[in-house]
Write a protein that holds these residues in place. Structure first.
Motif, mmCIF file in Angstrom:
data_model
loop_
_atom_site.group_PDB
_atom_site.id
_atom_site.type_symbol
_atom_site.label_atom_id
_atom_site.label_comp_id
_atom_site.label_asym_id
_atom_site.label_seq_id
_atom_site.Cartn_x
_atom_site.Cartn_y
_atom_site.Cartn_z
ATOM 1 N N LEU A 76 0.899 -1.268 -0.148
ATOM 2 C CA LEU A 76 0.050 0.022 -0.091
ATOM 3 C C LEU A 76 0.791 1.332 -0.169
ATOM 4 C CD1 LEU A 76 -2.801 1.413 0.427
ATOM 5 C CD2 LEU A 76 -2.471 1.210 2.997
ATOM 6 N N THR A 77 0.596 2.168 -0.934
ATOM 7 C CA THR A 77 1.219 3.481 -1.092
ATOM 8 C C THR A 77 0.240 4.658 -0.989
ATOM 9 O OG1 THR A 77 3.151 2.450 -2.135
ATOM 10 C CG2 THR A 77 3.023 4.879 -2.132
ATOM 11 N N ILE A 78 0.474 5.556 -0.235
ATOM 12 C CA ILE A 78 -0.505 6.816 -0.400
ATOM 13 C C ILE A 78 0.476 8.165 -0.770
ATOM 14 C CG2 ILE A 78 -2.325 8.133 0.844
ATOM 15 C CD1 ILE A 78 -2.646 6.036 2.893
ATOM 16 N N ASP A 79 0.013 8.612 -1.775
ATOM 17 C CA ASP A 79 0.658 9.789 -2.237
ATOM 18 C C ASP A 79 -0.438 11.249 -1.926
ATOM 19 O OD1 ASP A 79 1.711 12.019 -3.580
ATOM 20 O OD2 ASP A 79 2.406 10.890 -5.356
ATOM 21 N N HIS A 80 -0.014 11.409 -0.559
ATOM 22 C CA HIS A 80 -1.084 12.520 -0.358
ATOM 23 C C HIS A 80 -0.959 13.951 -1.150
ATOM 24 C CE1 HIS A 80 -3.762 14.061 2.386
ATOM 25 N NE2 HIS A 80 -3.157 15.059 2.765
ATOM 26 N N ASP A 81 0.086 14.136 -1.719
ATOM 27 C CA ASP A 81 0.351 15.348 -2.664
ATOM 28 C C ASP A 81 -0.715 15.102 -4.089
ATOM 29 O OD1 ASP A 81 1.909 16.415 -1.001
ATOM 30 O OD2 ASP A 81 3.808 16.502 -2.182
ATOM 31 N N ALA A 82 -0.711 13.987 -4.333
ATOM 32 C CA ALA A 82 -1.501 13.484 -5.666
ATOM 33 C C ALA A 82 -2.615 13.056 -5.384
ATOM 34 C CB ALA A 82 -0.261 12.626 -6.438
ATOM 35 N N HIS A 83 -3.144 12.859 -4.006
ATOM 36 C CA HIS A 83 -4.239 12.374 -3.528
ATOM 37 C C HIS A 83 -4.512 10.993 -4.299
ATOM 38 C CE1 HIS A 83 -8.544 12.299 -2.088
ATOM 39 N NE2 HIS A 83 -8.032 13.615 -1.523
ATOM 40 N N ARG A 84 -3.602 10.107 -4.082
ATOM 41 C CA ARG A 84 -3.675 8.752 -5.202
ATOM 42 C C ARG A 84 -3.231 7.594 -4.196
ATOM 43 N NH1 ARG A 84 -0.007 9.870 -8.459
ATOM 44 N NH2 ARG A 84 -1.186 10.670 -10.026
ATOM 45 N N VAL A 85 -3.813 6.783 -4.165
ATOM 46 C CA VAL A 85 -3.707 5.165 -3.355
ATOM 47 C C VAL A 85 -3.315 4.299 -4.293
ATOM 48 C CG1 VAL A 85 -4.805 3.712 -1.755
ATOM 49 C CG2 VAL A 85 -5.034 6.216 -1.627
ATOM 50 N N THR A 86 -2.139 3.559 -4.181
ATOM 51 C CA THR A 86 -1.846 2.397 -4.980
ATOM 52 C C THR A 86 -1.887 1.156 -4.024
ATOM 53 O OG1 THR A 86 0.331 3.047 -5.184
ATOM 54 C CG2 THR A 86 -0.876 3.761 -6.841
ATOM 55 N N VAL A 87 -2.238 0.131 -4.651
ATOM 56 C CA VAL A 87 -2.480 -1.200 -3.872
ATOM 57 C C VAL A 87 -1.333 -2.124 -4.790
ATOM 58 C CG1 VAL A 87 -3.347 -3.033 -2.643
ATOM 59 C CG2 VAL A 87 -4.322 -0.774 -2.524
ATOM 60 N N LEU B 199 -9.955 -2.027 -1.268
ATOM 61 C CA LEU B 199 -8.533 -2.468 -1.104
ATOM 62 C C LEU B 199 -8.469 -4.003 -1.310
ATOM 63 C CD1 LEU B 199 -7.571 -0.621 2.051
ATOM 64 C CD2 LEU B 199 -6.966 -0.149 -0.191
ATOM 65 N N ASN B 200 -9.699 -4.745 -1.054
ATOM 66 C CA ASN B 200 -9.521 -6.162 -1.122
ATOM 67 C C ASN B 200 -9.600 -6.729 -2.474
ATOM 68 O OD1 ASN B 200 -9.637 -8.974 0.455
ATOM 69 N ND2 ASN B 200 -11.569 -9.040 -0.482
ATOM 70 N N ARG B 201 -10.147 -5.905 -3.497
ATOM 71 C CA ARG B 201 -10.387 -6.175 -4.968
ATOM 72 C C ARG B 201 -9.026 -6.277 -5.445
ATOM 73 N NH1 ARG B 201 -14.800 -1.379 -6.167
ATOM 74 N NH2 ARG B 201 -16.444 -2.514 -5.087
ATOM 75 N N VAL B 202 -7.762 -5.688 -4.789
ATOM 76 C CA VAL B 202 -6.598 -5.724 -5.358
ATOM 77 C C VAL B 202 -5.711 -6.617 -4.523
ATOM 78 C CG1 VAL B 202 -4.466 -4.442 -5.988
ATOM 79 C CG2 VAL B 202 -6.872 -3.520 -6.420
ATOM 80 N N SER B 203 -5.893 -6.478 -3.256
ATOM 81 C CA SER B 203 -5.076 -7.178 -2.277
ATOM 82 C C SER B 203 -5.532 -7.356 -0.986
ATOM 83 C CB SER B 203 -3.672 -6.461 -2.161
ATOM 84 O OG SER B 203 -3.025 -7.088 -0.908
ATOM 85 N N ASP B 204 -5.737 -8.588 -0.567
ATOM 86 C CA ASP B 204 -6.399 -8.989 0.836
ATOM 87 C C ASP B 204 -5.734 -8.408 2.010
ATOM 88 O OD1 ASP B 204 -4.546 -10.994 0.374
ATOM 89 O OD2 ASP B 204 -5.812 -12.565 1.370
#
Length: 239
Positions: free
Chosen positions: A144-155, A213-218
């Motif tokens: 899990l990565t949260i880029d707060h400047d870009a308002h982006r969450v990647t799993v 989140l679970n759709r990508v990674s449990d």
């Protein structure tokens, strides 16, 4: 920092309610557009980038639940659901399809304004952050990565689309790993409620967040842990 140039779509089949909300919101310098039915509301919401939508549940044609469901397929526009029905089942149904807040008729127009301000402040916080700092504000955990400047969450390197409230909830919890927050804490800190809010709001948002989140990674989904009888915490999952 107050946002006063936001454009808000008010959707209600009762003209007097639209007129009342327009009067109070325009006093705050918001730009107001209106729709009287679900079909028009959905078309307008999909073709314009509104800062917030106030959406009545009971509408002629398609209702507010269906409008919100279809909107969430492509957009994360903040939504406040407005309805005459106060039963818990209706509130939960609204939150489950992606509503960010819920107000039951009859309502205080001043309360609506307060909730609009709180939701817009949360939704726009990262825009202010981007203009005030050039530093990267990134939280990185396994999976899990949260880029707060870009308002982006990647799993696992796959971007996950979250509503403003889902994002703020995740970001708040991830900023304090292993710290337990009560539902009241989260309503105050994430929803910015200075008045009583429905505690089920937190539960339904946690449920939706976990599902996405679970759709990508449990493993990523399991980072949001329920502390029975207390609330929730963010717990790092180690491989």
């Amino acid at each position: 920092m107050q946002q006063t140039n936001a454009t808000i779509l008010v959707v209600d089949d009762e003209e007097r309610i639209r007129r009342l909300l327009r009067m109070y919101l325009e006093r705050e310098n918001y730009t107001i557009e209106e729709a009287a039915n679900g079909e028009d509301a959905l078309e307008m919401a999909l073709s314009h980038d509104y800062d917030l939508i106030i959406l009545d549940l009971m509408l002629p044609g398609i209702d507010g639940i269906e409008v919100c469901t279809k909107l969430r397929e492509t957009k994360a526009t903040p939504v406040i659901m407005l309805t005459a029905k106060g039963e818990e089942a209706n509130r939960v149904q609204g939150f489950e399809v992606g509503t960010d807040d819920y107000i039951v008729k009859p309502f205080s127009p001043r309360e609506v304004v307060l909730r609009v301000k709180a939701l817009l402040r949360r939704a726009s916080s990262t825009k202010f952050l981007e203009t005030e700092t050039s530093a990267k504000n990134v939280i990185v955990y396994p999976h899990l990565t949260i880029d707060h400047d870009a308002h982006r969450v990647t799993v696992d390197d796959q971007e996950v689309s979250l509503t403003p409230k889902e994002y703020e909830l995740l970001y708040f919890l991830a900023n304090s790993p292993d710290k337990v927050f009560t539902r009241e804490d989260l309503l105050r800190e994430v929803w910015n409620y200075e008045f009583f809010g429905d505690l089920r709001t937190v539960d339904t948002h946690v449920k939706r967040l976990r599902e996405k989140l679970n759709r990508v990674s449990d493993r990523a989904a399991h980072m949001i842990v329920t502390v029975w009888g207390v609330g929730y915490k963010f717990e790092v999952v180690n491989d």
